[in-house]
Every structure is written in C-alpha cells, then in structure tokens.
Design a protein around this motif. Sequence first.
Motif, PDB file in Angstrom:
ATOM      1  N   LEU A 269       0.910  -1.089   0.180  1.00 26.52           N
ATOM      2  CA  LEU A 269      -0.013  -0.180  -0.031  1.00 26.52           C
ATOM      3  C   LEU A 269       0.933   1.309  -0.051  1.00 26.52           C
ATOM      4  N   ARG A 270       0.323   2.264  -0.798  1.00 21.04           N
ATOM      5  CA  ARG A 270       0.909   3.476  -0.746  1.00 21.04           C
ATOM      6  C   ARG A 270      -0.247   4.430  -0.838  1.00 21.04           C
ATOM      7  N   LEU A 271       0.229   5.694  -0.170  1.00 19.55           N
ATOM      8  CA  LEU A 271      -0.808   6.818  -0.074  1.00 19.55           C
ATOM      9  C   LEU A 271      -0.207   7.938  -0.623  1.00 19.55           C
ATOM     10  N   LEU A 272      -0.981   8.632  -1.471  1.00 26.27           N
ATOM     11  CA  LEU A 272      -0.695   9.974  -2.217  1.00 26.27           C
ATOM     12  C   LEU A 272      -1.369  11.222  -1.468  1.00 26.27           C
ATOM     13  N   SER A 273      -0.843  12.184  -1.192  1.00 26.21           N
ATOM     14  CA  SER A 273      -1.631  13.250  -0.450  1.00 26.21           C
ATOM     15  C   SER A 273      -0.955  14.336  -1.369  1.00 26.21           C
ATOM     16  N   ALA A 274      -2.206  15.639  -1.597  1.00 27.69           N
ATOM     17  CA  ALA A 274      -1.797  16.576  -2.259  1.00 27.69           C
ATOM     18  C   ALA A 274      -2.097  17.866  -1.464  1.00 27.69           C
ATOM     19  N   SER A 275      -1.155  18.792  -1.286  1.00 23.86           N
ATOM     20  CA  SER A 275      -1.420  19.877  -0.231  1.00 23.86           C
ATOM     21  C   SER A 275      -1.616  21.186  -1.108  1.00 23.86           C
ATOM     22  N   ALA A 276      -2.019  22.167  -0.229  1.00 28.41           N
ATOM     23  CA  ALA A 276      -1.732  23.719  -0.673  1.00 28.41           C
ATOM     24  C   ALA A 276      -0.272  24.075  -0.317  1.00 28.41           C
ATOM     25  N   ASP A 277       0.493  23.491   0.018  1.00 26.06           N
ATOM     26  CA  ASP A 277       1.785  23.689   0.198  1.00 26.06           C
ATOM     27  C   ASP A 277       2.666  23.533  -1.312  1.00 26.06           C
ATOM     28  N   SER A 278       2.073  23.151  -2.170  1.00 25.35           N
ATOM     29  CA  SER A 278       2.411  22.859  -3.626  1.00 25.35           C
ATOM     30  C   SER A 278       3.346  21.574  -3.687  1.00 25.35           C
ATOM     31  N   SER A 279       2.953  20.584  -2.897  1.00 24.07           N
ATOM     32  CA  SER A 279       3.436  19.193  -2.964  1.00 24.07           C
ATOM     33  C   SER A 279       2.672  18.092  -3.111  1.00 24.07           C
ATOM     34  N   LEU A 280       3.297  17.063  -3.688  1.00 28.23           N
ATOM     35  CA  LEU A 280       2.566  15.770  -3.530  1.00 28.23           C
ATOM     36  C   LEU A 280       3.434  14.793  -2.656  1.00 28.23           C
ATOM     37  N   SER A 281       2.958  14.249  -1.986  1.00 26.64           N
ATOM     38  CA  SER A 281       3.869  13.477  -1.001  1.00 26.64           C
ATOM     39  C   SER A 281       3.195  11.755  -1.002  1.00 26.64           C
ATOM     40  N   MET A 282       4.356  11.169  -1.319  1.00 27.24           N
ATOM     41  CA  MET A 282       3.809   9.415  -1.205  1.00 27.24           C
ATOM     42  C   MET A 282       4.503   9.083  -0.029  1.00 27.24           C
ATOM     43  N   TRP A 283       3.463   8.108   0.624  1.00 28.20           N
ATOM     44  CA  TRP A 283       3.628   7.559   2.102  1.00 28.20           C
ATOM     45  C   TRP A 283       3.802   6.097   2.179  1.00 28.20           C
ATOM     46  N   ASP A 284       4.668   5.483   2.719  1.00 29.78           N
ATOM     47  CA  ASP A 284       4.944   4.085   2.655  1.00 29.78           C
ATOM     48  C   ASP A 284       5.191   3.610   3.981  1.00 29.78           C
ATOM     49  N   SER A 285       4.531   2.134   4.410  1.00 26.72           N
ATOM     50  CA  SER A 285       4.794   1.828   5.700  1.00 26.72           C
ATOM     51  C   SER A 285       6.383   1.210   5.842  1.00 26.72           C
ATOM     52  N   ASP A 286       6.930   1.547   6.817  1.00 26.52           N
ATOM     53  CA  ASP A 286       8.326   0.820   6.948  1.00 26.52           C
ATOM     54  C   ASP A 286       8.260  -0.719   7.335  1.00 26.52           C
ATOM     55  N   ALA A 287       8.761  -1.352   6.562  1.00 25.83           N
ATOM     56  CA  ALA A 287       8.845  -2.828   6.770  1.00 25.83           C
ATOM     57  C   ALA A 287       9.025  -3.325   8.321  1.00 25.83           C
TER      58      ALA A 287
ATOM     59  N   SER B 299       9.598  -1.134  11.195  1.00 21.89           N
ATOM     60  CA  SER B 299       9.200  -0.626  12.373  1.00 21.89           C
ATOM     61  C   SER B 299       7.541  -0.500  12.155  1.00 21.89           C
ATOM     62  N   GLY B 300       7.009  -0.459  10.814  1.00 23.00           N
ATOM     63  CA  GLY B 300       5.801  -0.133  10.625  1.00 23.00           C
ATOM     64  C   GLY B 300       5.285   1.299  10.520  1.00 23.00           C
ATOM     65  N   LEU B 301       6.119   2.057  10.517  1.00 19.74           N
ATOM     66  CA  LEU B 301       5.943   3.627  10.555  1.00 19.74           C
ATOM     67  C   LEU B 301       5.559   3.863   9.296  1.00 19.74           C
ATOM     68  N   TRP B 302       4.737   5.030   9.171  1.00 20.71           N
ATOM     69  CA  TRP B 302       4.420   5.497   7.986  1.00 20.71           C
ATOM     70  C   TRP B 302       5.433   6.657   7.648  1.00 20.71           C
ATOM     71  N   ILE B 303       6.167   6.733   6.671  1.00 20.38           N
ATOM     72  CA  ILE B 303       7.183   8.026   6.349  1.00 20.38           C
ATOM     73  C   ILE B 303       6.854   8.241   4.880  1.00 20.38           C
ATOM     74  N   CYS B 304       7.354   9.468   4.742  1.00 14.08           N
ATOM     75  CA  CYS B 304       7.235  10.159   3.289  1.00 14.08           C
ATOM     76  C   CYS B 304       8.492   9.739   2.581  1.00 14.08           C
ATOM     77  N   THR B 305       8.265   8.831   1.587  1.00 14.14           N
ATOM     78  CA  THR B 305       9.208   8.462   0.718  1.00 14.14           C
ATOM     79  C   THR B 305       9.792   9.229  -0.542  1.00 14.14           C
ATOM     80  N   THR B 306       8.611   9.887  -1.059  1.00 13.14           N
ATOM     81  CA  THR B 306       8.907  10.693  -2.293  1.00 13.14           C
ATOM     82  C   THR B 306       8.094  12.035  -2.212  1.00 13.14           C
ATOM     83  N   ARG B 307       8.719  12.978  -2.521  1.00 13.00           N
ATOM     84  CA  ARG B 307       7.974  14.371  -2.557  1.00 13.00           C
ATOM     85  C   ARG B 307       8.201  15.253  -3.804  1.00 13.00           C
TER      86      ARG B 307
END
Length: 762
Positions: free
Chosen positions: A306-324, A326-334
Amino acid sequence: MVGFRTEYIAAGGNRHPAAADWDAITGVLAYGSDINVALWKPLDAGHEGVSALLCGHADTVNVVKFFYPAPDWPHLLLSGSTDHTVRLWQADQSLHLLYHPVGVLEGHAASINCLDVITGHQVVASGAADATIKVWHLNFRERQWSASLLQTIQTSPRFLPLALCCSVLTGNDLLLAAAGTKGSIYIYASRSSGDLTHQATLVGHEGWIRSLAIIPETVQPNSDLLLASASQDKYIRLWRCRRVHGSASEQGQQPNGSIDFDSLLSNKTHGVRTRSGSYCLTFEALLLGHDDWIYTASWQRIAGKLRLLSASADSSLSMWDSDATSGLWICTTRLGEISAQKGSTTATGSTGGFWIGLWSPDGQSVACLGRTGSWRLWTYDSQQDRWLQSIGTSGHTKAITDIAWARDGSYLLSTSSDQTTRLHAKWISSGASSWHEFARPQIHGYDLNCIDVVGESQFVSGADEKLLRVFYEPQSTAELLSRLCGVKSACERALPEAAVIPVLGLSNKAFRPSAEPLPDLGEQVLTDDALQSTMPDHTRIDKPHEPHEPPTEDALARHTLWPESEKLYGHGYEISAVAVSHDGLVIATACKASSLDHAVIRIFTTIDWRELKPPLVAHSLTVTDLRFSDNDSYLLSTGRDRQWSTFGKDSDGSGLFVLKAKYPRAHSRMILSACWAPVEMGEVFVTGGRDKAYKIWNLQKTGSELLDTFHAPGPVTAVDILRPLIQATLVLAVATENGEVSVVVLEKETLKIKSSHRLEDQ
C-alpha cells in the motif's frame, strides 16, 4: 463539402478536491471544468490533451466519479454540481472517450460536494451543502437506467459533508465514513433494518476534513480496512477497522462512548455493530510533513504494497509508505515546488498549491491539479529510479473573454477573466502533431477583457483598468516556437531573453542575462546583475534548458512572460474592446461607459504610440466590439445601445477616421459582436445580438441596407467569417451564450443558407 473535427480543447480544472477521478480500467481522467466535465487520457502517447467535454450541468462541477455498478453492466461516470444535481453519463462500449447522459439524481437542496460508490454494487452516496447525505440505488433494465432514493441522513451535529467513502463489510453490510466542516469523522453502518445508522465518531483533527480514502490492508478475505483522513490542520490520520468476535463492549468501548478530547493521539476503540458482526475502529498513525492544508489523500496498491498519495496547498505531492521493520508511515517521495516558491500560506490568503492528487491505474504515474487550472503529470522511471515530469494539459480557469490569431495563423492568443493571457500552438514531433499551451505572456492583477495582434510579434490587451498594454515576443519564446512548432519569427531587432514581473509591479520588464545593452525599445531593460540583486531568491530567473517538448506548468509560469513595451492611456473606465488594423499601424480602443462622454472610440498610431485626436463619437453606451475591414478602409463598432456605426478615413489624407454611417436600433437588444466579409463581397458585414439574431448588412454610399436576418437558438455572442471564400460560398461561424457554435454556409450571390452545421462537444 465542409467538414469539421475537434482539433484542440484547452480547459482548466475546477479547484475542488473531489472534482477529478482517474478510471482504473480505461485510463481516462475526468475532471470538472467550470460547468463541464473534461475527458483526458494522460498516458496517451500522442499527447493530444482533452478529447471531449460533457455538457449538461447548469453550474460548476464539484465532484466526478467513475462507477462500475455490476460486471455485465455498462460503466458510468457520475458528476455532481453546484446546480444541486448528480448526472449519470454512460460510456460507449467501443469508445471509452464517448459518453452520453442517461439520468439525473435530484433531491438535494444545495451544492453537491462529494460522491462515493462501491464497484460491483449499485449504491451511490452523495453529500451536499444542505447538510444531508443521500444513499441511492441504481438499476439497469432493458438498457434503461433508473434510480431510487434509499435513505436520507441528516448530519447531527450539523455539518456540511465534504468527503465520503464507502466499503463493503462481511455479509454485504455497508460502512460509510463522512466528514466535512467539523474536525470529526462520522461512521455509519447498516443495522438490522438495512438502513445506515450512526455508530461512531472519530475525533482528533482540528480543522475541516477535505478527503477520505479507505482500502483493505491486504487482498485476503476479511482483511482489516485502513481509513485515511486529510485535513486543513495539515495532518493525515490513519484509522484501522478490524472485525472482532464479541460485542463492542467487550472491546472496551461503547458504540457511542465518550471521547477524551485532551488526548489527540487517543487510541480508544470505537465499536461498530452491523447485521453480520462487530467491528472496532482505532487510531493507527499520524502523518506529518505538509506545511499547509491537505486537500486529497488516495490509496494505491503497488506490487502488493500500500502507498498513500497526498496533495497539499503547500504545492507538494507526498507519497507515504509503511516501513517494513518498524511499521511507521514515512514520506518516501515528494514532488512539486520547492518551499521557497510557495509564497503565503492558505491561512494568510493564498489560493495556490495542489488541489487534487491522483494515482494512475498502475501506480507508476501521478497527476495533480494546481491553482492555475493546469494538470501536472509525473511518471516513475525505473532505470533512473526517479519521478520525471511529463506533458500535462492546461487551460483557463474562468471565462475566456477574447481570442486572436497570429497574422499567419501560426498560433492563437487567448485572454481571460482569470487574469492571464495564453499562447497556444501546434507541436510537430516525429510526424505527429498536437496543440499545447506554449507561453503565458501576461499574468496580470486585473481581469483581462480583450486582445488583438499588432504585427508579427506583438499584441495589445485591455483589462479592468484604464489603460492598454503592448507586449512583444522575447527570444526564448521565439526559439521555442521555432524549434517545436516551425514558427519563424519575423522580428529582425535584437530581443531580450525573457521578462519578469518586479516585486509589487504589474508591468513585465525585459530581462537579458548579460550586460550587453539592447536597442531602445521604449521600455526599461534589466540586465541579469541588476535584476537579480533587487529580487527575492524565489523570484530569480534561471534560464531553462533547451526543451524538446511543450513547456511544463513550472516553465509556463516562470519563463514565458513577454516584455511590456508600451502603455496606451486616455480612457476613464475599464477597457471593453480593442482592434488593430491589418497593416498594424492603427489601434482602435473603447471602454465601459454609461454616457456619451466615455462611450468614445480612441485611435492610436503604432508609429509613435500616440492618440490621434479627436476620439470617435457615435455610441451612448459601452462599445462591445470593434473590427477593421480587410482593406482597413472602414472601422465597424457595435454597442450596448443596440446600434452599429462605421467610420472611414477622411478624404483629406490626414489618416483620421470620420463617421460614415450608423444604424440606431439595428437589433432589438444590445449588439455583442460583428465582423466584415471578405473584400470581394463589397462592404458587407454581419452583426449578432442578444435578441437571438444575426444580421447581414451592406454598406453603400447612399446608406446601409439590411440584406437578411437569421435566428439563433440563443443570444449571439460572437460571429466571424472565414477567409477566403470557398467555392463561391461564405462560411460564417456563429456562437451563442449557451455554448453552441454553428457554422453556416451561405451562397455568395443570394446569401441564402446552403448548409448549417452545429459543432458538437464530443
């Protein structure tokens, strides 16, 4: 035989987080464009841009959603609008870019803000600004669609739904999450009666929630569900929905138990009971990283992950992945713009940033909509292990007020109430061709009303200000059009490299990246050192690399401005019309007026950019259109006072224009547009008015003669005639206020209609 086909559609997207969807089956991206729905295939190898517009709504389209109700049913496109309706469009079985209307869902009393559907089921949920959520059931029998209202949910406590998401639980029970103008998520589920009832309230956000997205965590049956919520508090929250064995109370939480508001990271269990079992919802993760409002969040499963894509008014797209590990969700691509270029935040008045972020069907591309109405596209390159920006599509975001062709027809200029002027041209590459926006010569602080071309590399435009501005082509645009479009610049003088808008300024200043001076062109020219030393870091100009494809949105906004060379003064109110003679020596202008004093036409010469006085007097209200005849012998004007006037050059050889004829009450309502016929027809011209008529006139030495009157389906807002004549026929284009464009072919001698063609939207 006259034939027509759609060559190019430029349509900007609506700034609403739910106003677009990317079809996972056909690869079509549909988005709201004012009152229409635009269809675009972003991954099409031909880069042809928008292929069709779906017309039917009476107001702005706020939400678009693709829907596959059942495996053997035709698939649908749903669109919700400010006109309080949801429209159903059915796709053609062979051409997925061809849709036709099949139904309307009516019942809401205010603007539709959100929709959600469940693929494989016949249920549609709609949320509106009347603070209600309606659940509909669709049916398809004997090739006919029908819809029935299953339930109306009155939100309590009252809030306006801005986001909905649905999921199917065990036993075909439905789970509905709704959020909006409160910082809570309201969970509804089916109970024994089959209706959706409020089961839980998820708290934690401190601002409006703009987007919800839900997906099974794995592809296994009875998998947990992950719910993502994006908010104006700049955070994304993840929630887990898990089936439990036993009652909700056994899980430590009553279905509507109290919440500890002091603990925003509370992991209390929220119970949900359906007809077939019990579920618990818990807070899973808090995603931090955006600096401004978050408008959309969307899931995608790529290679089982699973990957999550977010769009923001800060003019960025962020892609979030779960670390295999720790299980933490981190932004891997901006992706997007760097922070120094963002400017103010939404809280301080900015309406910039990205409003929509979408995954492609295979997850290897993402698209986002920015504040300028343009779509940006990124595709993942596995060899370079990076995301590369591709060709998107663009268009105006508000009403287009005027257009003008280059003298040789090589490009088209358009101006709009969105305060921009845009240049469109045909890109020729490897034997294929497609139209794109190649430059944004003017980004103004006022709504733009009119435009016309001056010579081969200049244009003049008028806006909601008392002056007109003249711009000329910079070297960067000339090279771009020459390289990609085969358009050769006819300007022989030295050109500046580009143009910039100084801080707190409205005038585009010429810019040259060297100390070498330019010839005196009548405006201030800034060299690289002088310019960069006086501008903030985020506004400095870097010369882009030589492009091999049409410019991206970043380049259009920063590198394609045209320098301003002249200002034309004299009018007392906002400019309403402008026309340039075919020899490029004379400019006629008019402004908004409610009296004789201001309803004048001012003539300027391009030799020294001075006004030729006295101004021309004929109208009593605003002049709406100005046109020079092909041989520049006459100037035709039309006005809100329902009359047209013609001016001709004085016989004394001074070059001044004098009134030759005028026709009061030529139409029963205001005249909005006019055009001249080719010179071989004589002094013949056409006028179109709000009285739903267009008339053909003949100007004679002894007076004027009405040759014929034709009726249109709506108020006529624009008319024009093709040059030259085709097989002794006159080809006339007529546009109406409701968006219809018709081409009428008239016989040259009798001016009788030979054929008429309505240009379809698809």
